[in-house]
Design an enzyme around this catalytic site. Structure first.
Site, PDB file in Angstrom:
ATOM      1  N   THR A 289       4.738   7.812  12.250  1.00  0.00           N
ATOM      2  CA  THR A 289       4.939   8.334  10.891  1.00  0.00           C
ATOM      3  C   THR A 289       5.020   7.163   9.933  1.00  0.00           C
ATOM      4  OG1 THR A 289       7.359   8.168  10.790  1.00  0.00           O
ATOM      5  CG2 THR A 289       6.423  10.118  11.875  1.00  0.00           C
ATOM      6  N   ASP A 290       4.987   7.443   8.653  1.00  0.00           N
ATOM      7  CA  ASP A 290       5.331   6.417   7.679  1.00  0.00           C
ATOM      8  C   ASP A 290       6.865   6.382   7.573  1.00  0.00           C
ATOM      9  OD1 ASP A 290       5.224   4.418   5.834  1.00  0.00           O
ATOM     10  OD2 ASP A 290       3.817   5.417   4.489  1.00  0.00           O
ATOM     11  N   TYR A 291       7.354   5.444   6.803  1.00  0.00           N
ATOM     12  CA  TYR A 291       8.789   5.161   6.679  1.00  0.00           C
ATOM     13  C   TYR A 291       9.575   6.423   6.270  1.00  0.00           C
ATOM     14  CZ  TYR A 291      12.518   1.722   5.788  1.00  0.00           C
ATOM     15  OH  TYR A 291      13.649   0.963   5.834  1.00  0.00           O
TER      16      TYR A 291
END
Ligand code: BGC
Length: 765
Positions: A289-291
């Site tokens: 995932t992204d942050y």
């Protein structure tokens, strides 16, 4: 049978034997890996499996609202699969040691970082890099980045960012390769190859991560993290190709984007992460995932952390960056039957496979050789390569009366808020850079002239005049160096310097942090106080060169009309100052070409060359006609079109020839053109080929880039540049999302930019 035929058969036999042996040995490798992972997973508890899916931030660098509480304890308990943005071989070795000596199963960690355009040796921001149109140079920049990062403990980079971007308000246009799917795909391939090489188990290659999957660049209103909404047909034809190119090039990981697609955040979007990515595209690496991408689905309105974590896993996410959701909620979801053991095992396996392929199970410290870091990072050779590539990324927008290159001048006035600012040169996302070691423009000019000329420096004005805005654009340690003096006083000092000089160089534009993540602008002009400086400098009557620092296309209408020479330099990296000086003084002839259209004003956005015709296009040469698709107040033309960029020399295009007026489905068409360097300097030119499909079952763009070649021509030299077109190059996704070509008439254009071409045509049979 003729001798030559039997020879061919023999060669074919030999090749097929070689290929099958190789496949066997690969599958032998896979079998070995599978057996190893089966064995390891057989020993893992559920908690340890979930631990592999967990990717906390190291705390060295934090980009969102995450925390790094108790990371060391978690590593010991086997609850961490990797860490990111931790810097230095020593630190990484120490953390790896905890994982392999103090956790029960001794599974090594992955160490990731945002190595976006270089590690310590920083190359131009990706948008600038793309303007080189030089795939070998771009691949080399990624290779050097991988070499340096891997020498300093990193085995995974969150790059390439391949989001197609057509809205310069969006700050992250600086991180990608601009507006075009074809060019973006070539660059995606080059970067994956540069990072990953041919063999991930080498200690100087690293895992790449293509991001942000998908459509992140199409955020509504150019506001970061905002909703995207687009038709499938546009997605497939215009936005998805670069991600697919990276997958086809063997990228090891994919990062899900923050935005929603069809109403479902990418992080929880099964259509995107499973149906498209895995089933259609056959991606076999892992998805991160992204942050805080999982936790953010709560704010999107998709449920609490437990619910969104289950959603993410079921959609196809394997690794959770910072949310702690997969680690802490999946056990309960498993008990409740909301997720399956098989889905957890699958994700865990994919992460272990990546570690295996990197060779971390053989030697968890293979990227932590402290001596390598000392010898391979920020070396003179790497810096020289960065300087050369940086010079190629600069785009000469205007050069009236040949103000440039600067020659035989005794006194040069260098003014402007970005003239003496080493820290801003690397641009956004240069987390491993030592900002103070970058070369400022002032330093670069001094290095170039030595004792042959006198450089007079004055700041002239601040980047922006509002101190609150100034604070917002220097949050991450790239100071704008706010000067407390009044605007009047600073301009007076600059004008005095200009009066004494033979030529004036004004270093103006955006600061590095005016683009990048969460750095969007609704006004994409030069700040008013900087314009005032330019006006005052012009009033001295001295020849003026505007060196424009920017991370996005800017609407510089007044500047284009008034300033005689404009060199767009983006943020050119750690060697920026020297590279810009190379171009200003003519040691290097500029050859960069824009990869994103410059608008006349923000109201034209989104503006891109490969638009559709509409049913009411404006007749050529007109700029307003009632009941046509246009504006009352400004023409449809861009300020500077895609593919545009000048040189100190001139290039003439003649004799556009096609090998035939027809192309059939198995044949090839040769398109050739004579390009002459008709000016006074040797130089490189990016020759661009576009086509237009005139009649389709769906509407087709007015122009689409299908090929380009960067050729170097000595002054006076003529070269015939040849392209090959085949039926497959003319395919597109139709309304059934089938990738097809359709017989009929095509136009073909070859030229120096998307707006300046010769034209011919052919029929696809
Ligand atoms: C960005 C990503 C980046 C990640 C890790 C996020 O905020 O969107 O591009 O890779 O942080 O630092």
């Amino acid at each position: 049978m003729k001798k030559s035929q039997s020879l061919l058969i023999l060669i074919a036999l030999f090749v097929s034997l070689f290929v099958s042996c190789n496949q066997q040995s690969n599958s032998g490798g896979d079998q070995k890996m599978n057996a190893f992972i089966d064995d390891l997973m057989g020993k893992m508890t559920l908690d340890e499996k979930l631990g592999q899916l967990n990717l906390p931030a190291s705390g060295d660098i934090i980009t969102g609202a995450g925390s790094n509480n108790n990371i060391v304890d978690k590593i010991k308990e086997g609850k961490v699969g990797g860490l990111f943005n931790i810097k230095s071989a020593e630190k990484i070795r120490a953390v790896q040691q905890i994982a392999v000596e103090q956790s029960r199963l001794k599974i090594p960690l992955l160490f990731g970082m945002d190595v976006i355009h270089g590690y310590q040796t920083v190359f131009p921001i990706p948008l600038g890099l793309s303007c080189s149109w030089d795939m070998a140079a771009i691949e080399k920049s990624a290779r050097i980045a991988a070499q340096e990062a891997s020498a300093d403990g990193i085995c995974w980079t969150f790059s390439p960012m391949v989001d197609i971007a057509r809205d310069p308000r969006w700050g992250r246009v600086s991180e990608g390769s601009g507006e075009d799917a074809y060019l973006g795909s070539q660059i995606a391939k080059a970067m994956v190859k540069g990072y990953q090489g041919d063999d991930l188990s080498q200690n100087n290659t690293i895992l790449a991560c293509v991001k942000h999957f998908a459509l992140y660049g199409a955020a509504e209103a150019g506001r970061d993290y905002n909703t995207t909404d687009m038709s499938r047909i546009r997605m497939y034809n215009e936005y998805l190709p670069p991600y697919l190119a990276a997958v086809d090039a063997g990228v090891g990981t994919v990062m899900a984007s923050f935005n929603e697609i069809d109403g479902i955040p990418a992080t929880g979007n099964k259509w995107l992460l499973t149906d498209l990515l895995r089933n259609q595209w056959k991606f076999n690496g892992f998805v991160v995932t992204d942050y805080t991408g999982i936790a953010e689905m709560t704010a999107h309105g998709m449920g609490d952390l437990k619910q969104v974590s289950g959603l993410a896993l079921n959609a196809g996410v394997d690794m959770d960056m910072v949310s702690d959701g997969l680690l802490t909620t999946l056990e309960e979801s498993l008990k409740e039957g909301k997720v399956s053991q098989q889905a957890i095992d699958q994700a865990c396996r994919r992460i272990l496979e990546a570690k295996y392929k990197l060779g971390l199970f053989d030697d968890p410290y293979r990227y932590c050789d402290v001596n390598r870091a000392k010898n391979e990072v920020f070396t003179p050779e790497n810096r020289q390569a960065a300087r050369e590539i940086a010079a190629q990324s600069l785009v000469l927008l205007k050069n009236d009366k040949q103000v440039l290159p600067i020659q035989n001048k005794k006194t040069i006035a260098l003014v402007g808020p970005l003239a003496d600012n080493a820290e801003n040169m690397p641009g956004t996302w240069s987390v491993a850079a030592d900002f103070s070691r970058s070369v400022s423009l002032l330093q670069g000019l001094k290095n170039a002239v030595g004792s042959t000329a006198n450089i007079l420096y004055a700041k002239g004005t601040n980047v922006v005049s509002d101190p609150d805005l100034d604070a917002r654009i220097s949050i991450f340690g790239k100071p704008t160096k706010w000067d407390k003096r009044s605007q009047k006083e600073m301009i007076a000092e600059a004008v005095a310097a200009a009066r004494k000089a033979d030529v004036v160089v004004a270093a103006v534009g955006e600061s590095a942090e005016m683009t990048g993540e969460a750095a969007c602008r609704t006004d994409i002009t030069l700040p008013e106080n900087q314009k005032e400086l330019l006006e005052a400098l012009l009033a001295t009557g001295k020849p003026l060169v505007m060196v424009l620092f920017t991370g996005r296309p800017l609407a510089i209408v007044w500047e284009k009309a008034n300033v005689p020479a404009i060199l767009n330099v983006w943020f050119a990296g750690s060697e920026a100052g020297d590279a810009i000086a190379d171009v200003l003084f003519g040691k290097v002839n500029p050859s960069g070409k824009l990869t994103m259209t410059f608008p006349q004003n923000v109201g034209q956005v989104p503006i891109f060359y490969s638009h559709k015709n509409t049913g009411r296009p404006l007749p050529e040469g007109k700029w307003f006609q009632k009941f046509r698709s246009n504006y009352l107040d400004v023409s449809n033309d861009p300020l500077y079109p895609f593919g545009y960029g000048l040189s100190y020399t001139s290039f003439d295009y003649k004799n556009l020839k096609l090998s035939s007026t027809e192309l059939n489905s198995t044949g090839e068409l040769k398109v050739s053109v004579d390009v002459t360097n008709s000016g006074n300097y040797d130089g490189a030119e990016v020759v661009q080929l576009y086509t237009q499909d005139l009649v389709g079952s769906v509407t087709r763009p007015v122009k689409e880039l299908k090929g380009f070649q960067k050729v170097f021509l000595k002054k006076g030299e003529t070269r015939s540049v040849e392209f090959t077109l085949a039926e497959k190059d003319l395919r597109f996704y139709n309304s059934d999302l089938k990738f097809v070509s359709e017989p009929g008439d095509f136009k073909v254009f070859v030229g120096t930019s998307s707006a300046n071409t010769l034209e011919s045509g052919f029929v696809l049979k």
